[in-house]
Enzyme design. Sequence first.
Site, PDB file in Angstrom:
ATOM      1  N   ASN A  10       0.869  -1.181   0.000  1.00 43.54           N
ATOM      2  CA  ASN A  10       0.000   0.000   0.000  1.00 43.54           C
ATOM      3  C   ASN A  10       0.905   1.229   0.000  1.00 43.54           C
ATOM      4  O   ASN A  10       1.485   1.568   1.024  1.00 43.54           O
ATOM      5  CB  ASN A  10      -0.887  -0.043   1.255  1.00 43.54           C
ATOM      6  CG  ASN A  10      -1.719   1.212   1.419  1.00 43.54           C
ATOM      7  OD1 ASN A  10      -1.823   2.025   0.507  1.00 43.54           O
ATOM      8  ND2 ASN A  10      -2.320   1.372   2.594  1.00 43.54           N
ATOM      9  N   LYS A  12       0.108   4.235  -0.346  1.00 46.62           N
ATOM     10  CA  LYS A  12      -0.571   5.415   0.225  1.00 46.62           C
ATOM     11  C   LYS A  12      -0.364   6.640  -0.678  1.00 46.62           C
ATOM     12  O   LYS A  12      -0.271   6.484  -1.887  1.00 46.62           O
ATOM     13  CB  LYS A  12      -0.088   5.671   1.659  1.00 46.62           C
ATOM     14  CG  LYS A  12      -0.196   4.420   2.522  1.00 46.62           C
ATOM     15  CD  LYS A  12      -0.052   4.695   3.988  1.00 46.62           C
ATOM     16  CE  LYS A  12      -0.011   3.375   4.739  1.00 46.62           C
ATOM     17  NZ  LYS A  12      -0.056   3.556   6.195  1.00 46.62           N
ATOM     18  N   HIS A  96      -9.545   0.920   4.847  1.00 45.16           N
ATOM     19  CA  HIS A  96      -8.276   1.138   5.564  1.00 45.16           C
ATOM     20  C   HIS A  96      -8.526   2.084   6.739  1.00 45.16           C
ATOM     21  O   HIS A  96      -9.345   3.006   6.639  1.00 45.16           O
ATOM     22  CB  HIS A  96      -7.234   1.723   4.611  1.00 45.16           C
ATOM     23  CG  HIS A  96      -5.853   1.720   5.187  1.00 45.16           C
ATOM     24  ND1 HIS A  96      -5.443   2.663   6.102  1.00 45.16           N
ATOM     25  CD2 HIS A  96      -4.817   0.881   5.010  1.00 45.16           C
ATOM     26  CE1 HIS A  96      -4.194   2.398   6.454  1.00 45.16           C
ATOM     27  NE2 HIS A  96      -3.791   1.322   5.809  1.00 45.16           N
ATOM     28  N   GLU A  98      -6.983   4.517   7.815  1.00 46.21           N
ATOM     29  CA  GLU A  98      -6.803   5.944   7.509  1.00 46.21           C
ATOM     30  C   GLU A  98      -8.049   6.503   6.833  1.00 46.21           C
ATOM     31  O   GLU A  98      -8.407   7.667   7.037  1.00 46.21           O
ATOM     32  CB  GLU A  98      -5.544   6.129   6.641  1.00 46.21           C
ATOM     33  CG  GLU A  98      -4.287   5.919   7.478  1.00 46.21           C
ATOM     34  CD  GLU A  98      -3.083   5.395   6.721  1.00 46.21           C
ATOM     35  OE1 GLU A  98      -3.065   5.441   5.473  1.00 46.21           O
ATOM     36  OE2 GLU A  98      -2.144   4.905   7.383  1.00 46.21           O
ATOM     37  N   GLU A 168      -5.484  -5.167  10.650  1.00 49.41           N
ATOM     38  CA  GLU A 168      -4.489  -4.123  10.877  1.00 49.41           C
ATOM     39  C   GLU A 168      -4.800  -3.397  12.179  1.00 49.41           C
ATOM     40  O   GLU A 168      -5.646  -2.491  12.197  1.00 49.41           O
ATOM     41  CB  GLU A 168      -4.530  -3.115   9.727  1.00 49.41           C
ATOM     42  CG  GLU A 168      -4.261  -3.725   8.361  1.00 49.41           C
ATOM     43  CD  GLU A 168      -3.653  -2.702   7.426  1.00 49.41           C
ATOM     44  OE1 GLU A 168      -2.525  -2.929   6.988  1.00 49.41           O
ATOM     45  OE2 GLU A 168      -4.280  -1.666   7.168  1.00 49.41           O
ATOM     46  N   GLY A 174       2.214   2.190  10.764  1.00 41.01           N
ATOM     47  CA  GLY A 174       3.139   3.303  10.594  1.00 41.01           C
ATOM     48  C   GLY A 174       3.813   3.752  11.878  1.00 41.01           C
ATOM     49  O   GLY A 174       4.456   4.797  11.918  1.00 41.01           O
ATOM     50  N   SER A 214       3.276  -2.223  10.517  1.00 35.36           N
ATOM     51  CA  SER A 214       4.726  -2.240  10.717  1.00 35.36           C
ATOM     52  C   SER A 214       5.352  -3.606  10.436  1.00 35.36           C
ATOM     53  O   SER A 214       6.285  -4.009  11.123  1.00 35.36           O
ATOM     54  CB  SER A 214       5.080  -1.753  12.127  1.00 35.36           C
ATOM     55  OG  SER A 214       4.618  -0.422  12.314  1.00 35.36           O
TER      56      SER A 214
HETATM   57  C1  PEP Z   1      -0.864  -0.022   6.082  1.00 39.58           C
HETATM   58  O1  PEP Z   1      -0.971   1.168   5.850  1.00 39.58           O
HETATM   59  O2  PEP Z   1      -1.731  -0.795   5.656  1.00 39.58           O
HETATM   60  C2  PEP Z   1       0.270  -0.460   6.890  1.00 39.58           C
HETATM   61  C3  PEP Z   1       0.255  -1.660   7.391  1.00 39.58           C
HETATM   62  O3  PEP Z   1       1.304   0.439   7.070  1.00 39.58           O
HETATM   63  P1  PEP Z   1       2.732   0.150   7.775  1.00 39.58           P
HETATM   64  O4  PEP Z   1       3.256  -1.125   7.179  1.00 39.58           O
HETATM   65  O5  PEP Z   1       3.569   1.340   7.407  1.00 39.58           O
HETATM   66  O6  PEP Z   1       2.471   0.030   9.219  1.00 39.58           O
END
Ligand code: PEP
Length: 256
Positions: A10, A12, A96, A98, A168, A174, A214
């Site tokens: 992703n 973003k 997601h 976000e 998630e 992040g 992460s």
């Molecule tokens: C994501 O945005 O779906 C995500 C898992 O981000 P990160 O790997 O940066 O934590």
Amino acid sequence: MLRKKLIAGNWKMNKTASESSTLAQEIVAAVGKQTDVEIVICPPFTSLESVGKIVDGSNVKLGAQNMHPEANGAYTGEIAAPMLRSLFATHVILGHSERRTYFGETDAFINKKTLAALKNQLRPILCVGETLAEREGGSTLKVVQTQLEGGLEGVSKDQITSVVIAYEPVWAIGTGKVATTEQAQEVHAFIRSLLAKMYGDAAAQKVRILYGGSMKPANAPELLTQKDIDGGLIGGASLEARSFVELITAASAASK
Ligand code: PEP
């Protein structure tokens, strides 16, 4: 192997069209012939066309990061499923955290998108996950259940195997904080048990449940060898070919 591991990147709101092309070229050169792991990259809308041309003919698939549930109409700034299909996208990330947090997306709205994606032969990557306050308050499983059932309302038994679920934990996205393997596996197993109640065990065993939050080359091998963790939805580590490819290598090793 009942479920092929899936690694989805992703990107973003990162990378111009030309930067996206460079990264896509590096990924295709390194893993474009990979067959034991399913690979999806999800660049911003503005890069879908150029990245689509680069991944064409390889085993790297194209995904979008969002879409609107309607097929067309007066929705300024939005993108519809048929537009994504016309650029040969096969997957779309929906719900997601976000989008939920910054754009107020509800389970009902995400559900409309899920149904629209499936109607247009796009595979939804439906994201669910609790905030830190919810985890600390002991409501992780309840939150995940509400998001899962809300997002999947009206999805049929035939359609469910085309859906990918991404667990998630919001507090791990992040932030560099990763869920422990036990925390992740517990929620993944719970999600699969809910899917089994909704669609039967045989269908539930076919659905891929990705971990996101992460995930990095250093922690991936342990996460990816958990029984119910079928891959990763990767943010930060998908923005460089080297770390993304290392995650694919880890998924390949975990499949053996
Ligand atoms: C994501 O945005 O779906 C995500 C898992 O981000 P990160 O790997 O940066 O934590």
